[in-house]
Design a protein around this motif. Structure first.
Motif, PDB file in Angstrom:
ATOM      1  N   GLY A   1     -52.498  41.453  11.911  1.00  0.00           N
ATOM      2  CA  GLY A   1     -53.112  42.748  11.618  1.00  0.00           C
ATOM      3  C   GLY A   1     -52.821  43.229  10.208  1.00  0.00           C
ATOM      4  N   THR A   2     -51.553  43.233   9.819  1.00  0.00           N
ATOM      5  CA  THR A   2     -51.185  43.667   8.465  1.00  0.00           C
ATOM      6  C   THR A   2     -51.793  42.744   7.417  1.00  0.00           C
ATOM      7  OG1 THR A   2     -49.109  44.639   9.256  1.00  0.00           O
ATOM      8  CG2 THR A   2     -49.245  44.078   6.916  1.00  0.00           C
ATOM      9  N   GLU A   3     -51.803  41.460   7.683  1.00  0.00           N
ATOM     10  CA  GLU A   3     -52.386  40.509   6.733  1.00  0.00           C
ATOM     11  C   GLU A   3     -53.855  40.801   6.492  1.00  0.00           C
ATOM     12  OE1 GLU A   3     -53.026  35.688   6.181  1.00  0.00           O
ATOM     13  OE2 GLU A   3     -51.402  36.474   7.417  1.00  0.00           O
ATOM     14  N   GLN A   4     -54.593  41.157   7.548  1.00  0.00           N
ATOM     15  CA  GLN A   4     -56.006  41.463   7.380  1.00  0.00           C
ATOM     16  C   GLN A   4     -56.209  42.743   6.567  1.00  0.00           C
ATOM     17  OE1 GLN A   4     -58.456  39.383   8.120  1.00  0.00           O
ATOM     18  NE2 GLN A   4     -56.842  37.979   8.798  1.00  0.00           N
ATOM     19  N   MET A   5     -55.292  43.689   6.674  1.00  0.00           N
ATOM     20  CA  MET A   5     -55.369  44.885   5.826  1.00  0.00           C
ATOM     21  C   MET A   5     -55.154  44.519   4.366  1.00  0.00           C
ATOM     22  SD  MET A   5     -53.420  47.923   7.911  1.00  0.00           S
ATOM     23  CE  MET A   5     -52.211  47.043   8.899  1.00  0.00           C
ATOM     24  N   LEU A   6     -54.114  43.725   4.084  1.00  0.00           N
ATOM     25  CA  LEU A   6     -53.809  43.322   2.711  1.00  0.00           C
ATOM     26  C   LEU A   6     -54.906  42.440   2.128  1.00  0.00           C
ATOM     27  CD1 LEU A   6     -49.989  42.560   3.105  1.00  0.00           C
ATOM     28  CD2 LEU A   6     -51.037  44.485   1.879  1.00  0.00           C
ATOM     29  N   ARG A   7     -55.575  41.682   2.956  1.00  0.00           N
ATOM     30  CA  ARG A   7     -56.640  40.806   2.467  1.00  0.00           C
ATOM     31  C   ARG A   7     -57.790  41.625   1.867  1.00  0.00           C
ATOM     32  NH1 ARG A   7     -57.395  35.509   2.977  1.00  0.00           N
ATOM     33  NH2 ARG A   7     -55.605  35.296   4.387  1.00  0.00           N
ATOM     34  N   VAL A   8     -57.965  42.836   2.343  1.00  0.00           N
ATOM     35  CA  VAL A   8     -58.982  43.729   1.778  1.00  0.00           C
ATOM     36  C   VAL A   8     -58.436  44.483   0.567  1.00  0.00           C
ATOM     37  CG1 VAL A   8     -60.384  45.784   2.234  1.00  0.00           C
ATOM     38  CG2 VAL A   8     -60.183  43.999   3.962  1.00  0.00           C
ATOM     39  N   LEU A   9     -57.194  44.961   0.659  1.00  0.00           N
ATOM     40  CA  LEU A   9     -56.642  45.837  -0.375  1.00  0.00           C
ATOM     41  C   LEU A   9     -56.225  45.087  -1.637  1.00  0.00           C
ATOM     42  CD1 LEU A   9     -54.420  48.108   1.913  1.00  0.00           C
ATOM     43  CD2 LEU A   9     -56.519  48.784   0.739  1.00  0.00           C
ATOM     44  N   ALA A  10     -55.531  43.957  -1.485  1.00  0.00           N
ATOM     45  CA  ALA A  10     -54.935  43.281  -2.638  1.00  0.00           C
ATOM     46  C   ALA A  10     -55.949  42.882  -3.712  1.00  0.00           C
ATOM     47  CB  ALA A  10     -54.138  42.065  -2.160  1.00  0.00           C
ATOM     48  N   PRO A  11     -57.114  42.329  -3.351  1.00  0.00           N
ATOM     49  CA  PRO A  11     -58.041  41.940  -4.415  1.00  0.00           C
ATOM     50  C   PRO A  11     -58.608  43.121  -5.199  1.00  0.00           C
ATOM     51  CG  PRO A  11     -58.553  40.789  -2.365  1.00  0.00           C
ATOM     52  CD  PRO A  11     -57.589  41.873  -2.034  1.00  0.00           C
TER      53      PRO A  11
ATOM     54  N   VAL B   1     -50.512  51.360  -0.255  1.00  0.00           N
ATOM     55  CA  VAL B   1     -51.626  51.890   0.536  1.00  0.00           C
ATOM     56  C   VAL B   1     -51.554  51.414   1.983  1.00  0.00           C
ATOM     57  CG1 VAL B   1     -54.147  51.958   0.729  1.00  0.00           C
ATOM     58  CG2 VAL B   1     -53.070  51.968  -1.523  1.00  0.00           C
ATOM     59  N   VAL B   2     -50.983  50.220   2.215  1.00  0.00           N
ATOM     60  CA  VAL B   2     -50.964  49.674   3.564  1.00  0.00           C
ATOM     61  C   VAL B   2     -50.138  50.538   4.516  1.00  0.00           C
ATOM     62  CG1 VAL B   2     -48.908  48.175   3.413  1.00  0.00           C
ATOM     63  CG2 VAL B   2     -50.857  47.480   4.813  1.00  0.00           C
ATOM     64  N   MET B   3     -49.194  51.322   3.987  1.00  0.00           N
ATOM     65  CA  MET B   3     -48.353  52.129   4.874  1.00  0.00           C
ATOM     66  C   MET B   3     -49.123  53.288   5.525  1.00  0.00           C
ATOM     67  SD  MET B   3     -45.731  50.396   4.957  1.00  0.00           S
ATOM     68  CE  MET B   3     -44.959  51.503   6.122  1.00  0.00           C
ATOM     69  N   PRO B   4     -49.859  54.113   4.760  1.00  0.00           N
ATOM     70  CA  PRO B   4     -50.639  55.156   5.454  1.00  0.00           C
ATOM     71  C   PRO B   4     -51.750  54.584   6.343  1.00  0.00           C
ATOM     72  CG  PRO B   4     -51.131  55.130   3.095  1.00  0.00           C
ATOM     73  CD  PRO B   4     -49.929  54.269   3.293  1.00  0.00           C
ATOM     74  N   VAL B   5     -52.312  53.438   5.939  1.00  0.00           N
ATOM     75  CA  VAL B   5     -53.317  52.810   6.797  1.00  0.00           C
ATOM     76  C   VAL B   5     -52.679  52.387   8.121  1.00  0.00           C
ATOM     77  CG1 VAL B   5     -54.917  50.880   7.048  1.00  0.00           C
ATOM     78  CG2 VAL B   5     -54.717  52.038   4.847  1.00  0.00           C
TER      79      VAL B   5
ATOM     80  N   VAL C   1     -60.292  51.585   1.677  1.00  0.00           N
ATOM     81  CA  VAL C   1     -59.300  52.020   2.669  1.00  0.00           C
ATOM     82  C   VAL C   1     -59.892  51.966   4.072  1.00  0.00           C
ATOM     83  CG1 VAL C   1     -57.962  53.990   3.485  1.00  0.00           C
ATOM     84  CG2 VAL C   1     -57.955  53.411   1.063  1.00  0.00           C
ATOM     85  N   LEU C   2     -61.139  52.410   4.193  1.00  0.00           N
ATOM     86  CA  LEU C   2     -61.779  52.369   5.510  1.00  0.00           C
ATOM     87  C   LEU C   2     -61.957  50.929   5.989  1.00  0.00           C
ATOM     88  CD1 LEU C   2     -64.513  55.137   5.185  1.00  0.00           C
ATOM     89  CD2 LEU C   2     -62.376  55.239   6.494  1.00  0.00           C
ATOM     90  N   ARG C   3     -62.326  50.043   5.067  1.00  0.00           N
ATOM     91  CA  ARG C   3     -62.492  48.643   5.439  1.00  0.00           C
ATOM     92  C   ARG C   3     -61.156  48.032   5.841  1.00  0.00           C
ATOM     93  NH1 ARG C   3     -65.157  43.908   1.635  1.00  0.00           N
ATOM     94  NH2 ARG C   3     -65.235  42.303   3.255  1.00  0.00           N
ATOM     95  N   SER C   4     -60.103  48.398   5.118  1.00  0.00           N
ATOM     96  CA  SER C   4     -58.766  47.916   5.471  1.00  0.00           C
ATOM     97  C   SER C   4     -58.341  48.447   6.837  1.00  0.00           C
ATOM     98  CB  SER C   4     -57.773  48.360   4.399  1.00  0.00           C
ATOM     99  OG  SER C   4     -56.446  48.049   4.765  1.00  0.00           O
ATOM    100  N   PHE C   5     -58.664  49.722   7.086  1.00  0.00           N
ATOM    101  CA  PHE C   5     -58.353  50.318   8.382  1.00  0.00           C
ATOM    102  C   PHE C   5     -59.074  49.583   9.505  1.00  0.00           C
ATOM    103  CE2 PHE C   5     -59.845  53.382  11.619  1.00  0.00           C
ATOM    104  CZ  PHE C   5     -58.636  53.705  12.198  1.00  0.00           C
ATOM    105  N   ALA C   6     -60.338  49.235   9.255  1.00  0.00           N
ATOM    106  CA  ALA C   6     -61.093  48.499  10.272  1.00  0.00           C
ATOM    107  C   ALA C   6     -60.482  47.129  10.518  1.00  0.00           C
ATOM    108  CB  ALA C   6     -62.549  48.358   9.833  1.00  0.00           C
ATOM    109  N   ASN C   7     -60.113  46.430   9.437  1.00  0.00           N
ATOM    110  CA  ASN C   7     -59.463  45.129   9.603  1.00  0.00           C
ATOM    111  C   ASN C   7     -58.154  45.257  10.365  1.00  0.00           C
ATOM    112  OD1 ASN C   7     -61.423  43.695   8.277  1.00  0.00           O
ATOM    113  ND2 ASN C   7     -60.013  42.664   6.900  1.00  0.00           N
ATOM    114  N   GLY C   8     -57.384  46.282  10.020  1.00  0.00           N
ATOM    115  CA  GLY C   8     -56.110  46.490  10.714  1.00  0.00           C
ATOM    116  C   GLY C   8     -56.289  46.853  12.167  1.00  0.00           C
ATOM    117  N   GLY C   9     -57.489  47.347  12.506  1.00  0.00           N
ATOM    118  CA  GLY C   9     -57.761  47.656  13.906  1.00  0.00           C
ATOM    119  C   GLY C   9     -57.687  46.444  14.808  1.00  0.00           C
ATOM    120  N   SER C  10     -57.756  45.228  14.205  1.00  0.00           N
ATOM    121  CA  SER C  10     -57.603  44.014  15.009  1.00  0.00           C
ATOM    122  C   SER C  10     -56.228  43.950  15.665  1.00  0.00           C
ATOM    123  CB  SER C  10     -57.831  42.772  14.139  1.00  0.00           C
ATOM    124  OG  SER C  10     -56.891  42.711  13.083  1.00  0.00           O
ATOM    125  N   SER C  11     -55.265  44.753  15.149  1.00  0.00           N
ATOM    126  CA  SER C  11     -53.933  44.802  15.769  1.00  0.00           C
ATOM    127  C   SER C  11     -53.976  45.419  17.158  1.00  0.00           C
ATOM    128  CB  SER C  11     -52.974  45.625  14.896  1.00  0.00           C
ATOM    129  OG  SER C  11     -52.815  45.056  13.627  1.00  0.00           O
TER     130      SER C  11
END
Length: 650
Positions: free
Chosen positions: A49-59, A68-72, A239-249
């Motif tokens: 889950g966290t990896e999918q959030m970072l995969r959107v944010l880091a690039p 940013v990953v912490m508030p998400v 951020v919204l896209r990262s939140f959606a990816n993190g929703g896989s958790s």
């Protein structure tokens, strides 16, 4: 030994002794075992889950992604709290298996409920593919980190994943209890391993010895700069896209409500306790992995390995011998729970399919229990679909995640909206609080669905968007067919089982004068029809004359043989014309008897051919005509006759 006996012996050898229906009550799980079995999918989602959030944010925002990953993550945990309260409410009100499907059916009607049914069924299929692929990634990550970057296992990603799916299917075909025992332990092993990582990392962090990941290593996703993302106005979208990816958790959270029937009595209370325990464990794991990513700057790799969680374990334990041991423990535990997390759909999908089939929206064959009391047909369907998905996507977690959350969050939306509707209709304590919680859960879940559908549309989410309406239409179409049959039965007049025709004729299809034909003629006499006709369709005149001469020379039959010319070799057409002519005049019903020759040995099957069944299929849609297939075991009949003194040929 017959083929059926051979098949049964093989089945018993593979699956064990058959269980009787009386033992269904014994095939229940304790809370601890149920947590390991049903929560594996949900808990293991923390591994990616966290990896999918970072995969959107880091690039986009570079190292700012770790901030940013912490508030998400906090937003995701808030959604987890809302959904836990929502599904606790589900388990309080609806104690039957089905989860959001039952909620939607009871509050919105059966047709709307099929949206939830399709959502859950799709989610189960994708879950198997995602979990297994992520588990294989964990093993490859171990090879990368322990083997110094060795990538010799990369080409095994797909075949290993396929093999694991087949192994999971086999385990579940053996029965619920045995699958529970086998798949509960990895969940506790993963919890213990990640707890060890958190403790060691915390100690090293307090002492200032916790290292950072190498952000310049080969294969790391390209890092952007904070200014690029914010100045381009991409912040909210990203951020919204990262939140959606993190929703896989949060996928797998509904598994307990869908599998509540596997709990011991009282099922509702035991399921709620297990749900709360699962949510607490998931919250700790998701938060722990994100916090470690914040401190270690573990970043995803382009090809998916080594994973973020593998890097965190490696950085926490270090490079020494004991560090290697700890890393191996964590990665094996991660791979095991991801693989066994894929087992949760093998429990939930068959139960849900059975429930939907009982409502006549899926074929009734999905309601049958198999050799070991499992819903075997549901397991087979899930296996085939998940294997197809693995083969199409190449077992890529990144590609599969695009298909992942839409299904499960649609189900979450249906559950929240359904419960809000339920409480609106009732006067009860804390009514407004319950409505508010369920509305918030539904709105948050619907938001994730919309974000995923928009941001991941071109990456594969379009497939799920298309599958949903097609799937709902298919289920409603099946139900309409079942309802048509039921309505037709209700409209039948009194005494509809009585014969309508005054005359009953029987046709026996004759291919050769043999034991099977004689049995069919004997059965025709037992029916006591007005006339019995033995018919041979002559496509070879010489053979037909030979058969006619043999028929006249024998005393074994009292029915004359009729030869029907068929010079164009269109046997089905000739059979249809004969049947139509027979029933055209007068009040006549016709029964066509087709001998089916069966042989226990391969030689007998080669020596005889059967065309009667193919011919009979052309009659199935004609009125006043019934077709009966008469199986006849030739090998058994010969042995019986020989045992009673029939002379054997030299």
């Amino acid at each position: 030994m017959t083929l059926d006996q051979v098949v049964y012996r093989v089945k018993r050898g593979l699956l064990g002794r058959p269980l009787t229906a009386e033992r269904i009550g014994e095939e229940k799980l304790s809370n601890r075992t149920a947590l390991g079995v049903l929560a594996s999918d949900c808990i293991s989602s923390s591994a990616y889950g966290t990896e999918q959030m970072l995969r959107v944010l880091a690039p986009v925002v570079g190292t700012a992604a770790f901030t940013v990953v912490m508030p998400v993550t906090g937003a995701i945990l808030l959604v987890l709290l809302l959904l836990t309260l929502c599904y606790s409410d589900v388990l309080t009100i609806y104690t039957r298996a089905g989860g959001s499907y039952v909620v939607a059916r009871e509050n919105f009607g059966p047709n709307v409920a099929q949206v939830a049914a399709v959502a859950l069924l799709v989610d189960y299929v994708v879950t198997v593919a995602v979990q297994v692929s992520a588990g294989t990634n964990a093993l490859i990550s171990l090879a990368h980190l322990v083997g110094g970057g060795w990538s010799g296992l990369d080409h095994l990603q797909q075949p290993v994943s396929v093999a694991v799916v087949l192994l999971l299917a086999y385990g579940n075909l053996r029965g619920i209890r045995e699958a529970g025992r086998a798949f509960a332990l990895p969940a506790y092993l993963f919890m213990g391993a990640m707890g060890l990582v958190f403790v060691v990392a915390a100690v090293r962090g307090l002492t200032g010895t916790l290292p950072h990941a190498d952000l310049t290593a080969d294969g790391v996703v390209p890092l952007g700069t904070p200014g690029d993302g914010w100045l381009q106005g991409a912040s909210l979208f990203i951020v919204l896209r990262s939140f959606a990816n993190g929703g896989s958790s949060l996928t797998g959270l509904e598994a307990i409500s869908n599998g509540v029937s596997v709990f011991r009595q009282p099922q509702g209370r035991n399921a709620r306790r297990t749900l709360v325990a699962m949510s607490c464990v998931l919250a700790v794991l998701v938060l722990g992995v994100s916090v470690l990513a914040y401190f270690t700057h573990a970043v995803p790799y382009t090809d998916g390995t080594p994973t973020v969680i593998a890097q965190e374990a490696h950085l926490a334990f270090g490079d020494g011998p004991w560090g290697t041991v700890g890393l191996v423990l964590v990665q094996l535990a991660t791979a095991l729970i991801l693989y066994t997390g894929a087992n949760t759909p093998f429990t939930g999908f068959p139960f849900l399919a059975n429930f939907v089939a009982q409502d006549r929206f899926l074929p009734r064959v999905l309601t049958r229990r198999g050799h070991r009391l499992a819903f075997s047909n549901g397991i087979f369907v899930l296996t085939v679909l998940s294997l197809a998905l693995l083969l199409v996507t190449g077992a890529s977690v990144e590609k599969l995640v695009a298909l992942y959350a839409i299904g499960v969050f649609t189900a979450f939306t249906m559950a929240g909206a359904g419960l809000a509707t339920h409480h609106l209709r009732r006067r009860e304590p804390l009514r407004r609080v319950k409505i508010a919680i369920n509305v918030l859960a539904a709105v948050a879940s619907a938001g994730v669905v919309v974000i995923f559908a928009v941001t991941k549309f071109t990456e594969g989410a379009w497939l799920v968007v298309v599958v949903f309406p097609v799937g709902v239409w298919g289920l409603v179409r099946i139900n309409r067919e079942y309802r048509r049959e039921a309505a037709a039965l209700e409209r039948l007049p009194e005494g509809a089982d009585r014969p309508r025709a005054r005359d009953h004729h029987v046709l026996v299809l004759v291919e050769a004068l043999d034991l099977a034909t004689l049995k069919a003629l004997r059965y025709a006499h037992e029916l006591r029809p007005h006339t019995i006709r033995a018919v041979h369709f002559a496509i070879d005149e010489t053979r037909a004359r030979r058969l006619s001469a043999l028929w006249e020379s024998t005393s074994a039959t009292s029915v004359d043989l009729e030869l029907v010319a068929c010079p164009d070799r269109r046997l089905r057409h000739a059979m249809r014309e004969l049947a139509v002519r027979t029933t055209r005049e007068g009040d006549i019903s016709l029964t066509v008897l087709v001998p089916r020759r069966m042989y226990s040995g391969a030689l007998g099957k080669l020596l005889h051919r059967g065309t009667g069944e193919s011919m009979a299929r052309s009659l199935t849609h004609l009125p006043h005509i019934a077709v009966t297939i008469l199986p006849f075991d030739v090998s058994l009949a010969l042995r019986t006759l020989e045992a009673h003194g029939m002379p054997s040929p030299d």
